[in-house]
Write a protein that holds these residues in place. Sequence first.
Motif, mmCIF file in Angstrom:
data_model
loop_
_atom_site.group_PDB
_atom_site.id
_atom_site.type_symbol
_atom_site.label_atom_id
_atom_site.label_comp_id
_atom_site.label_asym_id
_atom_site.label_seq_id
_atom_site.Cartn_x
_atom_site.Cartn_y
_atom_site.Cartn_z
ATOM 1 N N GLY A 4 -64.881 22.536 -43.400
ATOM 2 C CA GLY A 4 -63.819 22.630 -42.412
ATOM 3 C C GLY A 4 -62.433 22.571 -43.000
ATOM 4 N N GLY A 5 -62.325 22.366 -44.310
ATOM 5 C CA GLY A 5 -61.028 22.241 -44.966
ATOM 6 C C GLY A 5 -60.479 23.573 -45.451
ATOM 7 N N THR A 6 -59.230 23.528 -45.909
ATOM 8 C CA THR A 6 -58.523 24.739 -46.343
ATOM 9 C C THR A 6 -57.809 24.477 -47.668
ATOM 10 N N ASP A 7 -57.746 25.516 -48.477
ATOM 11 C CA ASP A 7 -56.967 25.464 -49.703
ATOM 12 C C ASP A 7 -56.383 26.862 -49.932
ATOM 13 N N THR A 8 -55.397 26.942 -50.816
ATOM 14 C CA THR A 8 -54.795 28.243 -51.123
ATOM 15 C C THR A 8 -54.791 28.460 -52.634
ATOM 16 N N HIS A 9 -54.768 29.716 -52.999
ATOM 17 C CA HIS A 9 -54.677 30.086 -54.414
ATOM 18 C C HIS A 9 -53.703 31.250 -54.531
ATOM 19 N N VAL A 10 -52.711 31.101 -55.408
ATOM 20 C CA VAL A 10 -51.683 32.118 -55.584
ATOM 21 C C VAL A 10 -51.947 32.900 -56.864
ATOM 22 N N VAL A 11 -51.997 34.219 -56.723
ATOM 23 C CA VAL A 11 -52.127 35.108 -57.872
ATOM 24 C C VAL A 11 -50.811 35.860 -58.012
ATOM 25 N N THR A 12 -50.172 35.712 -59.174
ATOM 26 C CA THR A 12 -48.893 36.379 -59.427
ATOM 27 C C THR A 12 -49.109 37.519 -60.418
ATOM 28 N N ILE A 13 -48.639 38.711 -60.043
ATOM 29 C CA ILE A 13 -48.850 39.912 -60.842
ATOM 30 C C ILE A 13 -47.493 40.440 -61.281
ATOM 31 N N ASP A 14 -47.370 40.787 -62.570
ATOM 32 C CA ASP A 14 -46.099 41.316 -63.060
ATOM 33 C C ASP A 14 -46.344 42.450 -64.041
ATOM 34 N N ILE A 15 -45.307 43.271 -64.243
ATOM 35 C CA ILE A 15 -45.346 44.307 -65.265
ATOM 36 C C ILE A 15 -44.105 44.198 -66.135
ATOM 37 N N GLY A 16 -44.187 44.758 -67.337
ATOM 38 C CA GLY A 16 -43.084 44.660 -68.284
ATOM 39 C C GLY A 16 -41.869 45.467 -67.867
ATOM 40 N N ALA A 17 -40.724 45.126 -68.455
ATOM 41 C CA ALA A 17 -39.462 45.774 -68.097
ATOM 42 C C ALA A 17 -39.454 47.249 -68.492
ATOM 43 N N GLY A 18 -40.237 47.620 -69.492
ATOM 44 C CA GLY A 18 -40.244 49.005 -69.931
ATOM 45 C C GLY A 18 -41.331 49.847 -69.294
ATOM 46 N N GLU A 19 -41.985 49.311 -68.267
ATOM 47 C CA GLU A 19 -43.089 50.028 -67.631
ATOM 48 C C GLU A 19 -42.626 50.759 -66.369
ATOM 49 N N PRO A 20 -43.342 51.796 -65.971
ATOM 50 C CA PRO A 20 -42.998 52.484 -64.730
ATOM 51 C C PRO A 20 -43.395 51.662 -63.512
ATOM 52 N N ALA A 21 -42.798 51.973 -62.386
ATOM 53 C CA ALA A 21 -43.147 51.309 -61.135
ATOM 54 C C ALA A 21 -44.632 51.502 -60.854
ATOM 55 N N THR A 22 -45.259 50.451 -60.316
ATOM 56 C CA THR A 22 -46.714 50.456 -60.139
ATOM 57 C C THR A 22 -47.079 49.910 -58.766
ATOM 58 N N ASP A 23 -48.025 50.566 -58.109
ATOM 59 C CA ASP A 23 -48.582 50.075 -56.851
ATOM 60 C C ASP A 23 -49.943 49.450 -57.119
ATOM 61 N N VAL A 24 -50.148 48.242 -56.573
ATOM 62 C CA VAL A 24 -51.345 47.466 -56.861
ATOM 63 C C VAL A 24 -52.029 47.081 -55.552
ATOM 64 N N GLY A 25 -53.357 47.200 -55.549
ATOM 65 C CA GLY A 25 -54.145 46.760 -54.405
ATOM 66 C C GLY A 25 -54.907 45.489 -54.749
ATOM 67 N N VAL A 26 -55.089 44.626 -53.758
ATOM 68 C CA VAL A 26 -55.847 43.382 -53.933
ATOM 69 C C VAL A 26 -56.820 43.270 -52.765
ATOM 70 N N THR A 27 -58.079 42.978 -53.059
ATOM 71 C CA THR A 27 -59.071 42.827 -52.004
ATOM 72 C C THR A 27 -59.999 41.666 -52.331
#
Length: 434
Positions: A30-53
């Motif tokens: 009955g309890g709840t918890d959260t988990h944060v996933v942080t996604i990043d790309i390098g400064a020299g990379e092109p713009a990127t679209d990411v899906g999460v499921t």
Amino acid sequence: AVIILLLFCMAPSAAIGVMGAKYTGTIAPGGTDTHVVTIDIGAGEPATDVGVTVAGFGQNPGGIYTPLSPANDLNPYSARSFITLDNSTIHLEPGTKQSVTATITLPKNVGTGGRYAILYIYSLPGAGAFSTAIVVPVFITVAGTTPTETGSILQIDTGTLTTGQPITITTTFKNTGNYHYYNTINEVNMTDSNGNFIANASTIPLIYAIIPGNTVQFVAQPNVTNLQPGTYTVDSKVFLNGQVLDDKSTTLTVSTNYIPPATQSSVTVTPGSQATLASPDGRYSVLFPQGSVLSDVVVTMKPYSLSQLSPAPSGAKLGASSFEITGLSGLLSKDATVQVNYSKDDLAAASGDASQLKLSYFDAAQGTWVILPTQVNTQDMTLTTTTNHLSVWAVMVSSSTSAASTKTPLPAVLSVVALAATAIIVGRTIRLRK
């Protein structure tokens, strides 16, 4: 040239970083918890679209974690339906990062042990897509319950017994408990009909956790010496922290005298004299004439499994004998003489026609098998040829009577492309941070 062209045609692979690449937490019913996933790309990379499921927690036979679609996620210990995401798609500009929060809510009647799911991160079509996907495993312990660590051996497969090839014992094992566990070990023992010890083998500890309800396979190769015809017992045990999870046996029937793979041997070849490199059992040998090398070199003969060989070229098929010669950095100055005692299994592959047996080597630089003109001596059961190229060798069944090279099939070329692409991805760094 084809490989280079294909690499240039590939979409660019962004250097992607992930923080929060694994969740391990204890949650009360009955309890709840959260988990944060942080996604990043390098400064020299092109713009990127990411899906999460959110996906089910599957495993391949080697234990590697794989995502399961809802239709295939039938595990009673699945946590897939307990997890929601605050965002399923994100857009990353160069040098930026975005976070996705997974909220885990257990039902009050969730049950005991552990619950499992995978957060699957992948690129969406378009510029900047990265060429891999990232699996974030979710391990949930149900608070206040007792973990059960049990397992069952479902099957023991002794494979096909082939002269000159290792005996491979595959044990299929299922986690029948309610909780995951790491570092399982498989131990295999072989005894004869009188209970006398023949050989054994142990696997290294499995680095992946086995998820309850999931099945993996352990592969062991006992170091067996010559086996006479008869029936042998194969006993397989799976251990966890020194305790036996399960123990089962099967039989292995040997109809003809079994000869194991040749063990490794080496020789120093010098320019001023001839030298012979032979396997300890004498089945494989290479005679180096005087002047075949320009400086002293240590040449080694090693066993090579049929399962590792590239497919035979069109119009030919692999026999049962294979080995590898290492230590040479290039071609010989003078041809060496290679001789192989072909086995009954080689002859069986040729449907009893020894004239179809040829010696061949794999030219890795060209991605080809080269089938050489071969002298066949049916009285001594030997195959003999000459060559200045020493690498991976195999007995081949072919009607060809002259040297011929055959291109590696396209899937093998694509495998090279995939490896090259992987190298590019690694070079540009995929960073996983907890």
